[in-house]
Design a protein around this motif. Sequence first.
Motif, short mmCIF file in Angstrom:
data_model
loop_
_atom_site.label_atom_id
_atom_site.label_comp_id
_atom_site.label_asym_id
_atom_site.label_seq_id
_atom_site.Cartn_x
_atom_site.Cartn_y
_atom_site.Cartn_z
N ALA A 1 127.87 28.40 7.72
CA ALA A 1 127.55 29.07 6.47
C ALA A 1 126.15 29.65 6.57
O ALA A 1 125.27 29.06 7.20
N ASP A 2 125.96 30.80 6.00
CA ASP A 2 124.64 31.41 5.99
C ASP A 2 123.75 30.67 5.01
O ASP A 2 124.20 30.28 3.93
N PRO A 3 122.46 30.49 5.36
CA PRO A 3 121.57 29.78 4.45
C PRO A 3 121.21 30.66 3.25
O PRO A 3 121.23 31.88 3.34
N ARG A 4 120.90 30.02 2.15
CA ARG A 4 120.43 30.77 0.97
C ARG A 4 118.94 31.05 1.09
O ARG A 4 118.44 32.02 0.53
N TYR A 5 118.23 30.16 1.82
CA TYR A 5 116.78 30.28 1.89
C TYR A 5 116.32 30.16 3.34
O TYR A 5 116.97 29.53 4.17
N ARG B 1 110.61 28.45 11.96
CA ARG B 1 111.50 28.82 10.85
C ARG B 1 112.43 27.65 10.57
O ARG B 1 112.77 26.91 11.47
N ALA B 2 112.87 27.56 9.34
CA ALA B 2 113.84 26.54 8.96
C ALA B 2 114.80 27.15 7.95
O ALA B 2 114.39 27.88 7.05
N ARG B 3 116.08 26.87 8.15
CA ARG B 3 117.12 27.36 7.25
C ARG B 3 117.39 26.30 6.19
O ARG B 3 117.41 25.12 6.49
N ARG B 4 117.61 26.73 4.97
CA ARG B 4 117.94 25.81 3.88
C ARG B 4 119.10 26.38 3.08
O ARG B 4 119.14 27.57 2.79
N HIS B 5 120.00 25.51 2.68
CA HIS B 5 121.14 25.91 1.89
C HIS B 5 120.94 25.60 0.41
O HIS B 5 121.62 26.14 -0.44
N ARG B 6 119.99 24.73 0.14
CA ARG B 6 119.70 24.34 -1.25
C ARG B 6 118.22 24.53 -1.53
O ARG B 6 117.40 24.52 -0.63
N ALA B 7 117.90 24.64 -2.80
CA ALA B 7 116.51 24.82 -3.20
C ALA B 7 115.81 23.46 -3.18
O ALA B 7 115.62 22.81 -4.20
N SER B 8 115.43 23.03 -1.99
CA SER B 8 114.74 21.75 -1.80
C SER B 8 113.29 21.86 -2.31
O SER B 8 112.82 22.95 -2.65
N LYS B 9 112.59 20.76 -2.33
CA LYS B 9 111.19 20.77 -2.77
C LYS B 9 110.34 21.74 -1.95
O LYS B 9 109.54 22.48 -2.52
N PRO B 10 110.48 21.78 -0.61
CA PRO B 10 109.69 22.76 0.15
C PRO B 10 110.04 24.21 -0.19
O PRO B 10 109.20 25.09 -0.09
N VAL B 11 111.27 24.47 -0.60
CA VAL B 11 111.66 25.83 -1.01
C VAL B 11 111.01 26.16 -2.35
O VAL B 11 110.48 27.25 -2.56
N LYS B 12 111.05 25.21 -3.27
CA LYS B 12 110.53 25.45 -4.62
C LYS B 12 109.00 25.48 -4.67
O LYS B 12 108.44 26.19 -5.50
#
Length: 192
Positions: A123-127, A139-150
């Motif tokens: 699945a493609d990451p959202r972030y 680089r790091a792929r994220r699928h959910r809005a984790s604390k580091p994303v927010k």
Amino acid sequence: MSSDAPTLVDEIVARARIHAREVANGDGDYHLPVDLESLEWDVSSRARRRAGACRWNADREVATIVLARRAYERYDWPAFAAVVRHELVHAWEFQQFGESGHGKRFHERAAELDAPRHCQAFADPRYLLRCLESNCDWRARRHRASKPVKSPDRYRCGACGGSYEAEHVDSGRTWTTASGYGGAKAALGDEW
């Protein structure tokens, strides 16, 4: 269509069980003496990052292998069968030792079974998290809005310790602070 018609979940579990039986019995190229009687199966329709997981219930001494429906839909059978073997190694470790990880013992058994240590993305990451230092390509792929994303300003690059930015992949919007995250989310609205 009758309500008794097999579903995609039924198909996934049936194929995984057949493959697990082949592996446990040594029918074919692989052999791992996993106790199939102490093994349960489940399918996740929500999973986006992990193609499989193995959970251990120590009280019941039962391992549950959870497989991702999206991975089954996107992988070819040999790749998905390798995921099943990966999770069978976890089940075997839980059954034999009461614990499992990705250490030396796991790595050796997985190699014997031609099971990957990590699965290819399905699945493609959202972030995307990206280091801002010019000499670092972390680089790091994220699928959910984790604390580091927010709140990227509260965290540091995993390679060099520098600052990083987060990106909403579909829109290309980036931010480096919690307020930037909120602004991007508000600006995108339903497209978030």
